[in-house]
Design a protein around this motif. Structure first.
Motif, PDB file in Angstrom:
ATOM      1  N   PHE A  93       0.850  -1.196   0.000  1.00  0.00           N
ATOM      2  CA  PHE A  93       0.000   0.000   0.000  1.00  0.00           C
ATOM      3  C   PHE A  93       0.883   1.241   0.000  1.00  0.00           C
ATOM      4  O   PHE A  93       1.913   1.296   0.678  1.00  0.00           O
ATOM      5  N   GLY A  94       0.473   2.259  -0.789  1.00  0.00           N
ATOM      6  CA  GLY A  94       1.209   3.509  -0.806  1.00  0.00           C
ATOM      7  C   GLY A  94       0.338   4.645  -1.299  1.00  0.00           C
ATOM      8  O   GLY A  94      -0.689   4.431  -1.955  1.00  0.00           O
ATOM      9  N   ASN A  95       0.740   5.882  -1.007  1.00  0.00           N
ATOM     10  CA  ASN A  95      -0.030   7.036  -1.468  1.00  0.00           C
ATOM     11  C   ASN A  95       0.875   8.252  -1.591  1.00  0.00           C
ATOM     12  O   ASN A  95       1.942   8.324  -0.968  1.00  0.00           O
ATOM     13  N   TRP A  96       0.436   9.175  -2.407  1.00  0.00           N
ATOM     14  CA  TRP A  96       1.137  10.448  -2.611  1.00  0.00           C
ATOM     15  C   TRP A  96       0.099  11.555  -2.622  1.00  0.00           C
ATOM     16  O   TRP A  96      -0.993  11.409  -3.181  1.00  0.00           O
ATOM     17  N   THR A  97       0.425  12.689  -1.987  1.00  0.00           N
ATOM     18  CA  THR A  97      -0.457  13.848  -1.983  1.00  0.00           C
ATOM     19  C   THR A  97       0.338  15.084  -2.394  1.00  0.00           C
ATOM     20  O   THR A  97       1.438  15.322  -1.875  1.00  0.00           O
ATOM     21  N   GLY A  98      -0.192  15.848  -3.343  1.00  0.00           N
ATOM     22  CA  GLY A  98       0.477  17.053  -3.799  1.00  0.00           C
ATOM     23  C   GLY A  98      -0.391  17.793  -4.797  1.00  0.00           C
ATOM     24  O   GLY A  98      -1.546  17.431  -5.047  1.00  0.00           O
ATOM     25  N   THR A  99       0.157  18.842  -5.373  1.00  0.00           N
ATOM     26  CA  THR A  99      -0.584  19.653  -6.329  1.00  0.00           C
ATOM     27  C   THR A  99      -0.300  19.197  -7.752  1.00  0.00           C
ATOM     28  O   THR A  99       0.821  18.792  -8.082  1.00  0.00           O
ATOM     29  N   THR A 100      -1.318  19.230  -8.603  1.00  0.00           N
ATOM     30  CA  THR A 100      -1.166  18.908 -10.032  1.00  0.00           C
ATOM     31  C   THR A 100      -1.917  19.975 -10.827  1.00  0.00           C
ATOM     32  O   THR A 100      -2.760  19.663 -11.674  1.00  0.00           O
ATOM     33  N   GLN A 101      -1.620  21.238 -10.568  1.00  0.00           N
ATOM     34  CA  GLN A 101      -2.343  22.326 -11.213  1.00  0.00           C
ATOM     35  C   GLN A 101      -2.131  22.337 -12.728  1.00  0.00           C
ATOM     36  O   GLN A 101      -2.978  22.830 -13.482  1.00  0.00           O
ATOM     37  N   GLN A 102      -0.982  21.819 -13.181  1.00  0.00           N
ATOM     38  CA  GLN A 102      -0.703  21.742 -14.610  1.00  0.00           C
ATOM     39  C   GLN A 102      -0.950  20.331 -15.156  1.00  0.00           C
ATOM     40  O   GLN A 102      -0.519  19.998 -16.254  1.00  0.00           O
ATOM     41  N   GLY A 103      -1.661  19.535 -14.408  1.00  0.00           N
ATOM     42  CA  GLY A 103      -1.841  18.145 -14.776  1.00  0.00           C
ATOM     43  C   GLY A 103      -0.655  17.321 -14.317  1.00  0.00           C
ATOM     44  O   GLY A 103       0.357  17.842 -13.829  1.00  0.00           O
ATOM     45  N   GLY A 104      -0.758  16.034 -14.420  1.00  0.00           N
ATOM     46  CA  GLY A 104       0.320  15.169 -13.981  1.00  0.00           C
ATOM     47  C   GLY A 104       0.206  13.807 -14.631  1.00  0.00           C
ATOM     48  O   GLY A 104      -0.703  13.555 -15.449  1.00  0.00           O
ATOM     49  N   SER A 105       1.116  12.922 -14.263  1.00  0.00           N
ATOM     50  CA  SER A 105       1.077  11.576 -14.819  1.00  0.00           C
ATOM     51  C   SER A 105       1.654  10.583 -13.831  1.00  0.00           C
ATOM     52  O   SER A 105       2.447  10.936 -12.952  1.00  0.00           O
ATOM     53  N   LEU A 106       1.234   9.356 -13.968  1.00  0.00           N
ATOM     54  CA  LEU A 106       1.691   8.242 -13.134  1.00  0.00           C
ATOM     55  C   LEU A 106       2.286   7.194 -14.058  1.00  0.00           C
ATOM     56  O   LEU A 106       1.626   6.740 -15.002  1.00  0.00           O
ATOM     57  N   VAL A 107       3.533   6.816 -13.792  1.00  0.00           N
ATOM     58  CA  VAL A 107       4.173   5.779 -14.577  1.00  0.00           C
ATOM     59  C   VAL A 107       4.496   4.609 -13.662  1.00  0.00           C
ATOM     60  O   VAL A 107       4.867   4.814 -12.491  1.00  0.00           O
ATOM     61  N   VAL A 108       4.302   3.398 -14.153  1.00  0.00           N
ATOM     62  CA  VAL A 108       4.566   2.188 -13.378  1.00  0.00           C
ATOM     63  C   VAL A 108       5.707   1.437 -14.053  1.00  0.00           C
ATOM     64  O   VAL A 108       5.559   0.956 -15.186  1.00  0.00           O
ATOM     65  N   GLN A 109       6.830   1.335 -13.374  1.00  0.00           N
ATOM     66  CA  GLN A 109       7.973   0.608 -13.902  1.00  0.00           C
ATOM     67  C   GLN A 109       8.011  -0.810 -13.325  1.00  0.00           C
ATOM     68  O   GLN A 109       7.511  -1.047 -12.226  1.00  0.00           O
ATOM     69  N   ASN A 110       8.614  -1.721 -14.071  1.00  0.00           N
ATOM     70  CA  ASN A 110       8.774  -3.118 -13.635  1.00  0.00           C
ATOM     71  C   ASN A 110       7.439  -3.754 -13.272  1.00  0.00           C
ATOM     72  O   ASN A 110       7.345  -4.509 -12.293  1.00  0.00           O
ATOM     73  N   VAL A 111       6.405  -3.452 -14.039  1.00  0.00           N
ATOM     74  CA  VAL A 111       5.078  -3.931 -13.662  1.00  0.00           C
ATOM     75  C   VAL A 111       4.986  -5.447 -13.761  1.00  0.00           C
ATOM     76  O   VAL A 111       4.293  -6.091 -12.949  1.00  0.00           O
ATOM     77  N   GLY A 112       5.661  -6.054 -14.722  1.00  0.00           N
ATOM     78  CA  GLY A 112       5.633  -7.516 -14.838  1.00  0.00           C
ATOM     79  C   GLY A 112       4.214  -8.050 -14.888  1.00  0.00           C
ATOM     80  O   GLY A 112       3.367  -7.567 -15.636  1.00  0.00           O
ATOM     81  N   GLN A 113       3.951  -9.058 -14.050  1.00  0.00           N
ATOM     82  CA  GLN A 113       2.613  -9.653 -13.990  1.00  0.00           C
ATOM     83  C   GLN A 113       1.828  -9.178 -12.763  1.00  0.00           C
ATOM     84  O   GLN A 113       0.821  -9.765 -12.400  1.00  0.00           O
ATOM     85  N   THR A 114       2.286  -8.100 -12.153  1.00  0.00           N
ATOM     86  CA  THR A 114       1.616  -7.575 -10.970  1.00  0.00           C
ATOM     87  C   THR A 114       0.226  -7.046 -11.315  1.00  0.00           C
ATOM     88  O   THR A 114       0.039  -6.374 -12.334  1.00  0.00           O
ATOM     89  N   SER A 115      -0.746  -7.353 -10.471  1.00  0.00           N
ATOM     90  CA  SER A 115      -2.065  -6.720 -10.570  1.00  0.00           C
ATOM     91  C   SER A 115      -2.177  -5.704  -9.446  1.00  0.00           C
ATOM     92  O   SER A 115      -1.696  -5.930  -8.330  1.00  0.00           O
ATOM     93  N   PHE A 116      -2.788  -4.572  -9.758  1.00  0.00           N
ATOM     94  CA  PHE A 116      -2.838  -3.489  -8.771  1.00  0.00           C
ATOM     95  C   PHE A 116      -4.067  -2.627  -9.001  1.00  0.00           C
ATOM     96  O   PHE A 116      -4.711  -2.685 -10.059  1.00  0.00           O
ATOM     97  N   GLN A 117      -4.378  -1.825  -7.990  1.00  0.00           N
ATOM     98  CA  GLN A 117      -5.443  -0.839  -8.073  1.00  0.00           C
ATOM     99  C   GLN A 117      -4.837   0.547  -7.871  1.00  0.00           C
ATOM    100  O   GLN A 117      -3.846   0.707  -7.143  1.00  0.00           O
TER     101      GLN A 117
END
Length: 458
Positions: A90-114
């Protein structure tokens, strides 16, 4: 939050520019499987003054995924990239994205996630309040969710000061409560050593059979989902979790079922004793019932208790409640509540078993009575039983709380720890074991998350 080396950020930025796959909308839960995702998948985040991104690992493969947030897609600065640290999945991040943002997942492999993005509370959450264990028999368990919707009552006003009746009426539960589910597994399965996320725990096959599941108001802390579970294995250690709305996790809590010969049935869901949810020395209920509640508890047991409560309330109202003060901290209502808790704890003795031989010698010893059978000395209105049983004594603090909360003219007196209190109460667990000294104690609690019950608190 640690930032990333510029070279790595440049690589990520190139990936973001060409491979953004999906836009995450606010307050929406997304489930992904690495099998169906491209390498290093990227998701765009909505613009927000304050955005929270939460991640939960549901199952893992051979790789360990890394979740990176860029909170300013218009910038190539390394200070705008953050790694979301994961703790037990489990993990979380909180911050500002006034100009928009993006999430990248590295080494995802066969991991399932929400993953979910929100501007309010976390979507995924580890609930700090644990599930509450009522009690167990040899094959049953009574378990409660963390409380929701705390009860707030307005005190009555003199001269129309009234108190609740002896037989409380059960109010209506919340109109739109959260959806709770329960997962139980043998502790030997190692469930607590895996990913501690709701989606991971929810994929586990739960032990036992749910006989009933409803909402119950144990106390003013709020409503709880209540489960009565059958078909468990005697003398077995179990681990339990409660999942709220499929994304919030409470637990683990632990318990052990009683030995195969344990004779006492569970008693629960009594409006006049709402916190009573444990085994009591009564004959086993008639089939098909496997426990006692308000629908099948013998009147010979409930009627005297209700009469005691009615008489006490009548005496209490002789005081001009709501007009005069007998305490700057207590009211007639808090006095009645404390007396009800004491009356229920002594009217319904709590069955127990001696600790196993493997019990740590350094651990406190529960306040157990010697084995007995036949009639119960504390409550002569309980029917005679043909089996032998032990009980765990009420906590002395239950009596002391009634003494503190009520006017002196009622004459409530508790035995003193220095002399004979330990013969009828559990002393020194949630009290110091000294006359007039409150708090502290050898355990600090009447019951812990490992299923140990030192004295009966209700």
């Amino acid at each position: 939050m640690p930032t990333l080396p510029r070279s790595l950020w440049c690589l990520i930025h190139a990936i973001l520019a060409v491979s953004a796959q999906e836009s995450l909308t606010l307050n929406t839960l997304y489930s992904f499987s690495g099998v169906s995702l491209s390498s290093d998948p990227t998701f765009s985040l909505p613009q927000a003054q304050q955005l929270t991104v939460s991640v939960a690992i549901c199952s893992t493969g051979t790789t360990s995924p890394v979740f990176l947030v860029n909170n300013n897609t218009a910038s190539t600065s390394t200070t705008d990239v953050f790694e979301i640290p994961l703790d037990s999945g489990f993990g979380n991040w909180t911050g500002t994205t006034q100009q928009g943002g993006s999430l990248v997942v590295q080494n995802v492999g066969q991991t399932s996630f929400q993953v979910a993005a929100s501007t309010g509370a976390l979507v995924h959450e580890l609930i700090p309040v644990l599930p509450f264990l009522g009690d167990t028999t040899n094959t049953q368990a009574l378990i409660f969710s963390p409380p929701i919707s705390p009860i707030e009552s307005s005190p009555s006003i003199y001269p129309n000061y009234t108190l609740p009746p002896a037989n409380l009426s059960v109010p209506s539960p919340p109109s739109s409560p959260p959806a709770f589910s329960l997962v139980i597994a043998p502790t030997s399965s190692g469930l607590a050593s895996g990913m501690q996320t709701a989606c991971s725990i929810n994929s586990t096959s739960s032990s036992g059979l749910v006989v009933s599941n409803d909402f119950w108001l144990r106390d003013k802390r709020g409503w709880r989902s209540q489960w009565l579970i059958n078909d468990l294995t005697p003398s077995t250690n179990y681990t339990a979790y409660v999942i709220q709305d499929q994304v919030k996790l409470s637990g683990p809590t632990y318990f052990t079922t009683k030995s195969p010969s344990f004779p006492c049935p569970l008693v629960h869901s009594l409006p006049f004793c709402p916190s009573t949810s444990y085994t009591v020395p009564l004959p086993f209920p008639q089939s098909p019932a496997s426990s006692y509640d308000s629908s099948n508890l013998p009147q010979s047991v409930s009627d005297p208790l209700l009469q005691y409560m009615t008489n006490f309330t009548t005496m209490l109202l002789m005081f001009p409640c709501g007009r005069d003060l007998y305490s700057p901290l207590q009211t007639c209502e808090s006095c009645q509540e404390a007396y009800r808790a004491w009356l229920c704890s002594v009217s319904f003795p709590r069955c127990a078993e001696s600790p196993p031989s493997s019990f740590s010698p350094s651990s406190p010893t529960p306040a157990l009575t010697p084995s007995q059978s036949g009639s119960n000395a504390r409550n002569p209105f309980l029917p005679n039983v043909s089996f032998s049983y032990q009980t765990v004594l009420p906590c002395l603090e239950v009596c002391s709380a009634a003494d503190r909360a009520c006017p002196t003219f009622l004459g409530i007196k508790c035995p003193t720890p220095r002399f004979n209190a330990a013969s009828s109460y559990g002393v020194g667990f949630i009290d110091e074991g000294e006359q007039g000294v409150l708090g502290g104690g050898s355990t600090g609690v009447a019951q812990d998350r490992w299923g140990n019950v030192w004295c009966n608190p209700s």
